[in-house]
Design a protein around this motif. Structure first.
Motif, PDB file in Angstrom:
ATOM      1  N   ALA A  42       0.834  -1.204   0.000  1.00 50.25           N
ATOM      2  CA  ALA A  42       0.000   0.000   0.000  1.00 50.25           C
ATOM      3  C   ALA A  42       0.869   1.254   0.000  1.00 50.25           C
ATOM      4  N   VAL A  43       1.939   1.229   0.762  1.00 49.05           N
ATOM      5  CA  VAL A  43       2.856   2.359   0.781  1.00 49.05           C
ATOM      6  C   VAL A  43       3.483   2.538  -0.600  1.00 49.05           C
ATOM      7  N   THR A  44       3.849   1.432  -1.239  1.00 48.06           N
ATOM      8  CA  THR A  44       4.440   1.495  -2.579  1.00 48.06           C
ATOM      9  C   THR A  44       3.478   2.155  -3.565  1.00 48.06           C
ATOM     10  N   GLU A  45       2.170   1.853  -3.447  1.00 48.81           N
ATOM     11  CA  GLU A  45       1.185   2.506  -4.308  1.00 48.81           C
ATOM     12  C   GLU A  45       1.159   4.013  -4.065  1.00 48.81           C
ATOM     13  N   ALA A  46       1.223   4.398  -2.803  1.00 48.47           N
ATOM     14  CA  ALA A  46       1.216   5.829  -2.486  1.00 48.47           C
ATOM     15  C   ALA A  46       2.479   6.507  -3.007  1.00 48.47           C
ATOM     16  N   VAL A  47       3.608   5.829  -2.906  1.00 45.75           N
ATOM     17  CA  VAL A  47       4.865   6.374  -3.430  1.00 45.75           C
ATOM     18  C   VAL A  47       4.755   6.573  -4.943  1.00 45.75           C
ATOM     19  N   ARG A  52       5.543  11.187  -0.343  1.00 46.33           N
ATOM     20  CA  ARG A  52       6.907  10.963   0.137  1.00 46.33           C
ATOM     21  C   ARG A  52       7.025  10.936   1.662  1.00 46.33           C
ATOM     22  N   ASP A  53       6.029  11.420   2.391  1.00 44.25           N
ATOM     23  CA  ASP A  53       6.098  11.429   3.855  1.00 44.25           C
ATOM     24  C   ASP A  53       5.070  10.463   4.423  1.00 44.25           C
ATOM     25  N   PHE A  54       5.529   9.568   5.304  1.00 49.02           N
ATOM     26  CA  PHE A  54       4.662   8.530   5.851  1.00 49.02           C
ATOM     27  C   PHE A  54       4.769   8.490   7.369  1.00 49.02           C
ATOM     28  N   LEU A  69      10.675  -0.791   1.951  1.00 50.63           N
ATOM     29  CA  LEU A  69      10.620   0.272   0.943  1.00 50.63           C
ATOM     30  C   LEU A  69      12.006   0.709   0.504  1.00 50.63           C
ATOM     31  N   ARG A  70      12.954   0.702   1.422  1.00 48.45           N
ATOM     32  CA  ARG A  70      14.320   1.068   1.024  1.00 48.45           C
ATOM     33  C   ARG A  70      14.890   0.053   0.047  1.00 48.45           C
ATOM     34  N   ALA A  71      14.511  -1.205   0.209  1.00 48.42           N
ATOM     35  CA  ALA A  71      14.976  -2.234  -0.722  1.00 48.42           C
ATOM     36  C   ALA A  71      14.246  -2.140  -2.057  1.00 48.42           C
ATOM     37  N   ALA A  72      12.934  -1.860  -2.004  1.00 52.05           N
ATOM     38  CA  ALA A  72      12.130  -1.830  -3.226  1.00 52.05           C
ATOM     39  C   ALA A  72      12.271  -0.530  -4.010  1.00 52.05           C
ATOM     40  N   GLU A  73      12.488   0.576  -3.286  1.00 51.12           N
ATOM     41  CA  GLU A  73      12.560   1.905  -3.918  1.00 51.12           C
ATOM     42  C   GLU A  73      13.833   2.633  -3.486  1.00 51.12           C
ATOM     43  N   PRO A  74      15.003   2.071  -3.785  1.00 52.12           N
ATOM     44  CA  PRO A  74      16.246   2.667  -3.267  1.00 52.12           C
ATOM     45  C   PRO A  74      16.535   4.069  -3.781  1.00 52.12           C
ATOM     46  N   ALA A  75      15.972   4.421  -4.915  1.00 53.59           N
ATOM     47  CA  ALA A  75      16.258   5.739  -5.501  1.00 53.59           C
ATOM     48  C   ALA A  75      15.302   6.815  -5.026  1.00 53.59           C
ATOM     49  N   VAL A  76      14.263   6.425  -4.266  1.00 48.06           N
ATOM     50  CA  VAL A  76      13.252   7.382  -3.823  1.00 48.06           C
ATOM     51  C   VAL A  76      13.502   7.745  -2.364  1.00 48.06           C
ATOM     52  N   ALA A  77      13.678   9.035  -2.107  1.00 46.75           N
ATOM     53  CA  ALA A  77      13.933   9.503  -0.740  1.00 46.75           C
ATOM     54  C   ALA A  77      12.607   9.712  -0.023  1.00 46.75           C
ATOM     55  N   LEU A  78      12.319   8.867   0.965  1.00 40.41           N
ATOM     56  CA  LEU A  78      11.113   8.978   1.764  1.00 40.41           C
ATOM     57  C   LEU A  78      11.454   9.498   3.147  1.00 40.41           C
ATOM     58  N   GLN A  79      10.485  10.160   3.764  1.00 41.81           N
ATOM     59  CA  GLN A  79      10.621  10.618   5.140  1.00 41.81           C
ATOM     60  C   GLN A  79       9.630   9.827   6.001  1.00 41.81           C
ATOM     61  N   TRP A  80      10.157   9.220   7.068  1.00 39.08           N
ATOM     62  CA  TRP A  80       9.353   8.376   7.933  1.00 39.08           C
ATOM     63  C   TRP A  80       9.183   9.042   9.293  1.00 39.08           C
ATOM     64  N   ASP A  99      12.950   9.298  10.632  1.00 40.83           N
ATOM     65  CA  ASP A  99      13.486  10.639  10.380  1.00 40.83           C
ATOM     66  C   ASP A  99      12.888  11.677  11.332  1.00 40.83           C
ATOM     67  N   TRP A 100      11.624  11.457  11.714  1.00 32.49           N
ATOM     68  CA  TRP A 100      10.896  12.372  12.581  1.00 32.49           C
ATOM     69  C   TRP A 100      10.255  11.589  13.723  1.00 32.49           C
ATOM     70  N   VAL A 101      10.066  12.258  14.853  1.00 32.17           N
ATOM     71  CA  VAL A 101       9.268  11.729  15.957  1.00 32.17           C
ATOM     72  C   VAL A 101       8.320  12.835  16.406  1.00 32.17           C
ATOM     73  N   HIS A 102       7.018  12.522  16.461  1.00 32.97           N
ATOM     74  CA  HIS A 102       6.008  13.516  16.834  1.00 32.97           C
ATOM     75  C   HIS A 102       5.530  13.367  18.268  1.00 32.97           C
ATOM     76  N   THR A 103       6.002  12.362  18.989  1.00 34.96           N
ATOM     77  CA  THR A 103       5.348  11.968  20.237  1.00 34.96           C
ATOM     78  C   THR A 103       6.256  12.028  21.459  1.00 34.96           C
ATOM     79  N   VAL A 104       7.205  12.920  21.466  1.00 34.89           N
ATOM     80  CA  VAL A 104       8.059  13.083  22.650  1.00 34.89           C
ATOM     81  C   VAL A 104       7.290  13.887  23.699  1.00 34.89           C
ATOM     82  N   ASP A 105       7.039  13.273  24.832  1.00 35.76           N
ATOM     83  CA  ASP A 105       6.364  13.989  25.921  1.00 35.76           C
ATOM     84  C   ASP A 105       7.064  13.810  27.260  1.00 35.76           C
TER      85      ASP A 105
END
Length: 239
Positions: A42-47, A52-54, A69-80, A99-105
């Motif tokens: 499903a992520v691959t379809e969205a890519v 690009r951000d998931f 995804l890194r193995a399947a889409e090595p040339a595509v830079a995604l942000q996780w 790459d990001w964390v939204h839940t530091v409390d």
């Protein structure tokens, strides 16, 4: 066009309309596709449709998809983006893969993320989660304690504080939704207005999901987290 690609276009259209209504540039709001419980296919379809951000709520599930995804889409830079709760025994996985964390409390979690972030990776981008409406069962630091935590996290190496995230209680109507999000925007503005050197990258307000993204954008969100609107309804395993 696949269903996911079509859904993405519909969500982006909703976002653009909301930005226009709020007199904002559509480019000022980022779409985060929340792919929890959906597989790498499903992520691959969205890519393939340009996303690009998931966002992932479940850490191990997220890591598995990141690796796939890194193995399947090595040339595509995604942000996780890690947008789920983090226990101490999961911080290394988050620090090594996301790459990001939204839940530091809690400072303890931030300290572990900082210590475990590999040197060869860019600093981890952090949003502090705020319990903006005081829900008794929800995660997040109290609004009155947010600045203290933001300043403490900003001092840690290997981390960059980017803003705040909040998940207010559900409200059925637009104005009620906007009022809830407005509290987070006011707090964000108060911190950003300090212009402290350690907060030079403080630019992100992570607010809004499928049901309330319009209200969040009107309130000032710079990043909306949409799952159902893109991937469809979720089937959770029985407890």
């Amino acid at each position: 066009m696949t269903t996911i690609a079509n859904n993405l276009q519909q969500v982006l259209g909703r976002m653009a309309q909301a930005c226009t209504a709020a007199s904002r540039d559509p480019a000022s709001v980022l779409l985060l596709a929340v792919s929890k419980t959906f597989g790498a296919d499903a992520v691959t379809e969205a890519v393939a449709a340009g996303q690009r951000d998931f966002g992932e709520n479940y850490i191990q599930e997220g890591v598995d998809k990141i690796i796939a995804l890194r193995a399947a889409e090595p040339a595509v830079a995604l942000q996780w983006h890690c947008i789920g709760p983090i226990q101490s025994n999961k911080t290394r996985l988050v620090a090594e893969h996301f790459d990001w964390v939204h839940t530091v409390d809690r400072l303890k979690i931030a300290e572990r993320l900082s210590a475990q972030r590999p040197e060869h990776l860019a600093p981890l981008q952090i949003c502090v989660q705020v319990n903006i409406d005081g829900g008794a069962t929800k995660s997040g630091v109290a609004p009155a304690d947010t600045l203290e935590l933001v300043r403490a996290v900003a001092k840690l190496p290997r981390l960059v504080v980017r803003g705040i995230m909040s998940i207010p209680d559900h409200a059925p109507e637009f104005e009620a939704q906007r009022a809830l999000h407005a509290g987070a925007k006011a707090l964000f503005d108060q911190i950003a207005a300090l212009q402290e050197p350690s907060l030079e990258h403080f630019d992100t307000l992570s607010l809004g999901m499928t049901a309330d993204l319009e209200a969040a954008i009107h309130a000032g969100s710079t990043m909306v987290r949409v799952g159902t609107g893109i991937f469809g309804g979720r089937a959770y395993p029985a407890a």
